[in-house]
Motif scaffolding. Structure first.
Motif, PDB file in Angstrom:
ATOM      1  N   VAL A 142      16.158 -22.423  40.668  1.00  0.00           N
ATOM      2  CA  VAL A 142      16.612 -20.787  40.308  1.00  0.00           C
ATOM      3  C   VAL A 142      17.564 -20.000  39.779  1.00  0.00           C
ATOM      4  CG1 VAL A 142      18.235 -20.719  42.242  1.00  0.00           C
ATOM      5  CG2 VAL A 142      17.041 -19.202  42.094  1.00  0.00           C
ATOM      6  N   GLY A 143      17.200 -19.258  38.415  1.00  0.00           N
ATOM      7  CA  GLY A 143      17.666 -18.662  37.845  1.00  0.00           C
ATOM      8  C   GLY A 143      18.128 -19.798  36.624  1.00  0.00           C
ATOM      9  N   LEU A 144      17.401 -20.290  36.401  1.00  0.00           N
ATOM     10  CA  LEU A 144      17.386 -21.747  35.187  1.00  0.00           C
ATOM     11  C   LEU A 144      15.897 -21.661  34.857  1.00  0.00           C
ATOM     12  CD1 LEU A 144      19.868 -22.717  33.891  1.00  0.00           C
ATOM     13  CD2 LEU A 144      19.359 -25.181  34.701  1.00  0.00           C
ATOM     14  N   HIS A 145      15.031 -21.631  36.059  1.00  0.00           N
ATOM     15  CA  HIS A 145      13.952 -22.557  35.266  1.00  0.00           C
ATOM     16  C   HIS A 145      12.624 -21.028  35.864  1.00  0.00           C
ATOM     17  CE1 HIS A 145      15.742 -26.009  34.736  1.00  0.00           C
ATOM     18  NE2 HIS A 145      15.254 -26.435  34.735  1.00  0.00           N
ATOM     19  N   PHE A 146      13.584 -20.450  36.564  1.00  0.00           N
ATOM     20  CA  PHE A 146      12.326 -20.043  37.387  1.00  0.00           C
ATOM     21  C   PHE A 146      13.726 -18.384  37.712  1.00  0.00           C
ATOM     22  CE2 PHE A 146      13.001 -22.726  40.407  1.00  0.00           C
ATOM     23  CZ  PHE A 146      13.803 -21.382  42.027  1.00  0.00           C
ATOM     24  N   LEU A 147      12.885 -16.711  38.638  1.00  0.00           N
ATOM     25  CA  LEU A 147      13.806 -16.176  39.181  1.00  0.00           C
ATOM     26  C   LEU A 147      13.755 -15.776  40.328  1.00  0.00           C
ATOM     27  CD1 LEU A 147      13.388 -13.261  36.402  1.00  0.00           C
ATOM     28  CD2 LEU A 147      14.971 -14.536  36.255  1.00  0.00           C
ATOM     29  N   LYS A 148      14.647 -16.001  41.184  1.00  0.00           N
ATOM     30  CA  LYS A 148      14.925 -15.536  42.781  1.00  0.00           C
ATOM     31  C   LYS A 148      13.434 -14.703  42.981  1.00  0.00           C
ATOM     32  CE  LYS A 148      18.080 -15.282  46.753  1.00  0.00           C
ATOM     33  NZ  LYS A 148      18.506 -14.180  46.951  1.00  0.00           N
ATOM     34  N   SER A 149      13.489 -13.460  42.407  1.00  0.00           N
ATOM     35  CA  SER A 149      12.958 -12.544  42.256  1.00  0.00           C
ATOM     36  C   SER A 149      11.074 -12.601  42.203  1.00  0.00           C
ATOM     37  CB  SER A 149      12.883 -11.485  41.709  1.00  0.00           C
ATOM     38  OG  SER A 149      12.733 -11.205  40.095  1.00  0.00           O
TER      39      SER A 149
ATOM     40  N   SER B 162       7.732 -14.823  43.738  1.00  0.00           N
ATOM     41  CA  SER B 162       7.259 -14.827  44.982  1.00  0.00           C
ATOM     42  C   SER B 162       6.643 -16.719  44.989  1.00  0.00           C
ATOM     43  CB  SER B 162       5.732 -14.302  44.917  1.00  0.00           C
ATOM     44  OG  SER B 162       4.629 -14.775  44.275  1.00  0.00           O
ATOM     45  N   SER B 163       7.384 -16.648  46.171  1.00  0.00           N
ATOM     46  CA  SER B 163       7.002 -17.966  46.671  1.00  0.00           C
ATOM     47  C   SER B 163       5.903 -19.430  45.882  1.00  0.00           C
ATOM     48  CB  SER B 163       7.684 -18.364  47.836  1.00  0.00           C
ATOM     49  OG  SER B 163       6.786 -17.618  48.946  1.00  0.00           O
ATOM     50  N   ASP B 164       4.979 -18.155  45.879  1.00  0.00           N
ATOM     51  CA  ASP B 164       3.488 -19.175  45.645  1.00  0.00           C
ATOM     52  C   ASP B 164       3.457 -19.498  44.348  1.00  0.00           C
ATOM     53  OD1 ASP B 164       3.070 -16.519  45.723  1.00  0.00           O
ATOM     54  OD2 ASP B 164       0.870 -16.092  45.447  1.00  0.00           O
ATOM     55  N   ALA B 165       4.192 -18.204  43.439  1.00  0.00           N
ATOM     56  CA  ALA B 165       4.248 -18.470  42.023  1.00  0.00           C
ATOM     57  C   ALA B 165       5.526 -19.747  41.481  1.00  0.00           C
ATOM     58  CB  ALA B 165       5.274 -17.302  41.190  1.00  0.00           C
ATOM     59  N   ILE B 166       6.797 -19.435  42.068  1.00  0.00           N
ATOM     60  CA  ILE B 166       7.720 -20.612  42.642  1.00  0.00           C
ATOM     61  C   ILE B 166       6.665 -21.917  42.682  1.00  0.00           C
ATOM     62  CG2 ILE B 166       9.600 -21.388  43.270  1.00  0.00           C
ATOM     63  CD1 ILE B 166      10.220 -18.274  43.788  1.00  0.00           C
ATOM     64  N   ALA B 167       6.143 -22.204  43.835  1.00  0.00           N
ATOM     65  CA  ALA B 167       5.433 -23.606  43.995  1.00  0.00           C
ATOM     66  C   ALA B 167       3.948 -23.770  43.346  1.00  0.00           C
ATOM     67  CB  ALA B 167       5.361 -23.169  45.223  1.00  0.00           C
TER      68      ALA B 167
ATOM     69  N   SER C 198      10.348 -32.402  46.186  1.00  0.00           N
ATOM     70  CA  SER C 198      11.418 -32.134  46.621  1.00  0.00           C
ATOM     71  C   SER C 198      12.407 -30.864  46.669  1.00  0.00           C
ATOM     72  CB  SER C 198      12.761 -32.827  45.768  1.00  0.00           C
ATOM     73  OG  SER C 198      13.824 -32.779  46.179  1.00  0.00           O
ATOM     74  N   LEU C 199      12.386 -30.638  47.999  1.00  0.00           N
ATOM     75  CA  LEU C 199      12.448 -28.776  47.778  1.00  0.00           C
ATOM     76  C   LEU C 199      14.197 -28.256  48.279  1.00  0.00           C
ATOM     77  CD1 LEU C 199      11.859 -25.743  47.924  1.00  0.00           C
ATOM     78  CD2 LEU C 199      10.480 -26.401  50.635  1.00  0.00           C
ATOM     79  N   VAL C 200      14.346 -27.946  47.625  1.00  0.00           N
ATOM     80  CA  VAL C 200      16.266 -27.471  48.365  1.00  0.00           C
ATOM     81  C   VAL C 200      15.953 -26.285  48.094  1.00  0.00           C
ATOM     82  CG1 VAL C 200      18.661 -28.283  47.496  1.00  0.00           C
ATOM     83  CG2 VAL C 200      17.528 -29.431  46.836  1.00  0.00           C
ATOM     84  N   MET C 201      16.738 -25.738  49.456  1.00  0.00           N
ATOM     85  CA  MET C 201      16.466 -24.388  49.649  1.00  0.00           C
ATOM     86  C   MET C 201      17.580 -23.842  50.596  1.00  0.00           C
ATOM     87  SD  MET C 201      12.539 -24.428  51.838  1.00  0.00           S
ATOM     88  CE  MET C 201      13.467 -24.817  53.221  1.00  0.00           C
ATOM     89  N   PRO C 202      18.767 -22.704  50.303  1.00  0.00           N
ATOM     90  CA  PRO C 202      19.393 -22.355  50.947  1.00  0.00           C
ATOM     91  C   PRO C 202      19.233 -21.723  52.175  1.00  0.00           C
ATOM     92  CG  PRO C 202      18.249 -20.624  49.882  1.00  0.00           C
ATOM     93  CD  PRO C 202      17.746 -21.547  49.113  1.00  0.00           C
TER      94      PRO C 202
ATOM     95  N   LEU D   5      18.511 -22.968  46.148  1.00  0.00           N
ATOM     96  CA  LEU D   5      16.857 -23.416  46.020  1.00  0.00           C
ATOM     97  C   LEU D   5      16.303 -23.988  44.519  1.00  0.00           C
ATOM     98  CD1 LEU D   5      13.814 -22.535  47.123  1.00  0.00           C
ATOM     99  CD2 LEU D   5      14.198 -20.647  45.404  1.00  0.00           C
ATOM    100  N   GLN D   6      15.889 -25.705  44.668  1.00  0.00           N
ATOM    101  CA  GLN D   6      15.387 -26.218  43.319  1.00  0.00           C
ATOM    102  C   GLN D   6      14.305 -27.011  43.730  1.00  0.00           C
ATOM    103  OE1 GLN D   6      18.736 -28.189  42.261  1.00  0.00           O
ATOM    104  NE2 GLN D   6      17.480 -29.919  42.309  1.00  0.00           N
ATOM    105  N   ILE D   7      13.613 -26.498  42.936  1.00  0.00           N
ATOM    106  CA  ILE D   7      12.221 -28.048  43.503  1.00  0.00           C
ATOM    107  C   ILE D   7      12.354 -29.022  42.690  1.00  0.00           C
ATOM    108  CG2 ILE D   7       9.897 -27.901  43.457  1.00  0.00           C
ATOM    109  CD1 ILE D   7      10.951 -24.483  43.704  1.00  0.00           C
ATOM    110  N   SER D   8      12.232 -30.268  43.164  1.00  0.00           N
ATOM    111  CA  SER D   8      11.940 -31.270  41.609  1.00  0.00           C
ATOM    112  C   SER D   8      10.187 -31.953  42.390  1.00  0.00           C
ATOM    113  CB  SER D   8      13.025 -32.085  42.302  1.00  0.00           C
ATOM    114  OG  SER D   8      13.125 -33.474  41.089  1.00  0.00           O
TER     115      SER D   8
END
Ligand code: ADP
Ligand code: MG
Length: 318
Positions: free
Chosen positions: A66-73, A75-80, A104-108, A143-146
Motif C-alpha cells: 500500500v502506498g507504493l504499488h497501489f493506493l489505500k483509497s 476499492s478492495s476488488d481492484a486491489i485484489a 499472502s494477505l497482510v492487513m492492519p 496492508l500488503q499482498i503477495s
C-alpha cells in the motif's frame, strides 16, 4: 493445567479462530471448479496444497505494498485483482498458462465490507483466467499482498536471454494507459474507461501463449520501456536500435511518462525476421497485433539510429 492456560490464553484463541473464519469465509472456494482440470489434488485447508503435474512449472511471486504499488483509497476488488494480474504478467512474459495461485494477505484490521470486495476481485480474476486460489497466509500488519502464481509452459519457454542479432523488437500494445489511469484516478477515484487499465490491468496471457513457439525472447513491461528493454539487452548480450516514433503510446501529450512510468504489463519481445509473418498470423487469430519498434543489433541501446543525446532533451517533454 496451569501451563495450558498460559499457552492457550483467551486472546490467542480468539485470534486463531478469527483467522480461520476469515480464510473460510473470504478466501476459500475461489476457482474450485478449475482444480481438477488444472491438476490440483489438494487446495486450501491443509499445511500445503498438492499439485499433480508431470511437467515443468513456471513459478513467480509479486508483492504489492500500500502506498507504493497501489493506493489505500482504491476499492478492495481492484486491489485484489491488480495484485494477481501483476503476478500473472510474469507467466504471460514466459509464454505460459497459469494453473493456480497462492496469496499472502497482510492487513492492519478486519473489515467485512473490504473483505467482501477483496473476494470479489479474486473471483473476477480467477474466472477470467480459469485458475483457483490454492493457499496462502493471513497476517496482521501494514496492508500488503503477495501473490505466487504457478503456470505450465506454452510450446516454448520465453526467456530474456534469447534475443539474437538481427531479430525484430516487438511490443504487444501501446504504453501509457497505466500512467494515464493512475493520473485520472488521483483526480476522481472512479472506475471508468480511463482508470480501468490502472485498477484492473490485463495480464497478456493469450498473447504470451500465441507467441511462445515463435518469439526468441520476451519480458513484461512493468518498470517502463527503457528499464525493461535494458534487461532484455543485458540478458541476451545483444544491443538494440529502437525506433522511438514507432512505439505506440496512449497519449502523445505525455510521451516520456507513457514510456517510462510502467504499470502497463505489455509484453516486449523479439522475433527472427523470417518468422514475423507467422507471428502476425498467429496474433491475428486472437485479434491482437504485433507492433515492431526496433531491431536487435550491436552491443548497446541506440535510439533512432545512434542519437542517444536525444534522451538529454527528453525531460522537456514533461
Ligand atoms: P499454517 O499455519 O499451517 O501455515 P494457516 O493457518 O496459515 O496454515 O492456513 C490454513 C490454510 O488456509 C492453509 O491451507 C493455507 O494455505 C490457507 N490460507 C491461509 N491464508 C490464506 C490466504 N490469504 N488465501 C488463501 N488461502 C489461505
Ligand atoms: Mg500460516
Amino acid at each position: 493445567m496451569e501451563w495450558a492456560q498460559l499457552v492457550y490464553s483467551k486472546d490467542t484463541q480468539v485470534n486463531i479462530s478469527s483467522e480461520f473464519s476469515i480464510i473460510k469465509k473470504y478466501l476459500s472456494g475461489i476457482g474450485t471448479s478449475y482444480l481438477n482440470t488444472n491438476g490440483i489434488d489438494l487446495s486450501i485447508g491443509d499445511d500445503c496444497a498438492v499439485l499433480a503435474k508431470n511437467s515443468r512449472l513456471l513459478i513467480s511471486t509479486d508483492t504489492s505494498v500500500v502506498g507504493l504499488h497501489f493506493l489505500k483509497s482504491m476499492s478492495s476488488d481492484a486491489i485484489a485483482y491488480r495484485s494477481v494480474a501483476i503476478a500473472l504478467s510474469d507467466i504471460a512474459a514466459m509464454g505460459g498458462q497459469p494453473v493456480a495461485f497462492n496469496l499472502s494477505l497482510v492487513m492492519p484490521n478486519f473489515n467485512s465490507e473490504w473483505m467482501k470486495g477483496f473476494r470479489k476481485g479474486l473471483q473476477k480474476i480467477s474466472r477470467e483466467f480459469k485458475l483457483p486460489l490454492i493457499g496462502g497466509d493471513l497476517v496482521k500488519g501494514p496492508l500488503q499482498i503477495s501473490v505466487t502464481v504457478l503456470g505450465i509452459p506454452g510450446k516454448n519457454i520465453l526467456l530474456r536471454s534469447g534475443a539474437q542479432d538481427g531479430d525484430i523488437l516487438c511490443l504487444s500494445d501501446a504504453l501509457g494507459f497505466g500512467y494515464l489511469g493512475l493520473r485520472a484516478f488521483k483526480r476522481n477515484s472512479l472506475l471508468n474507461s480511463k482508470t480501468k487499465p490502472y485498477l484492473f490491468p490485463k495480464a497478456q496471457i493469450s498473447y504470451g501463449l500465441a507467441i511462445s513457439n515463435i518469439a526468441s525472447s520476451a519480458i513484461d513491461i512493468s518498470d517502463g520501456l527503457f528499464q525493461d528493454l535494458s534487461h532484455l539487452i543485458l540478458g541476451s548480450g545483444v544491443g538494440c536500435n529502437l525506433d522511438l516514433a514507432k512505439v505506440p503510446i496512449a497519449d502523445k501529450k505525455y510521451p516520456k511518462q507513457c514510456l517510462e512510468f510502467g504499470d502497463d504489463y505489455q509484453i516486449l519481445y523479439t522475433v527472427s525476421p523470417n518468422k514475423l509473418k507467422t507471428l502476425q498470423a498467429n496474433l491475428k487469430s486472437i485479434r491482437k497485433k504485433c507492433h515492431t519498434i526496433g531491431v536487435m543489433s550491436g552491443k548497446n541501446l541506440k535510439i533512432n539510429n545512434n542519437n542517444l543525446g536525444f534522451l538529454k532533451n527528453w525531460d522537456h517533454f514533461k
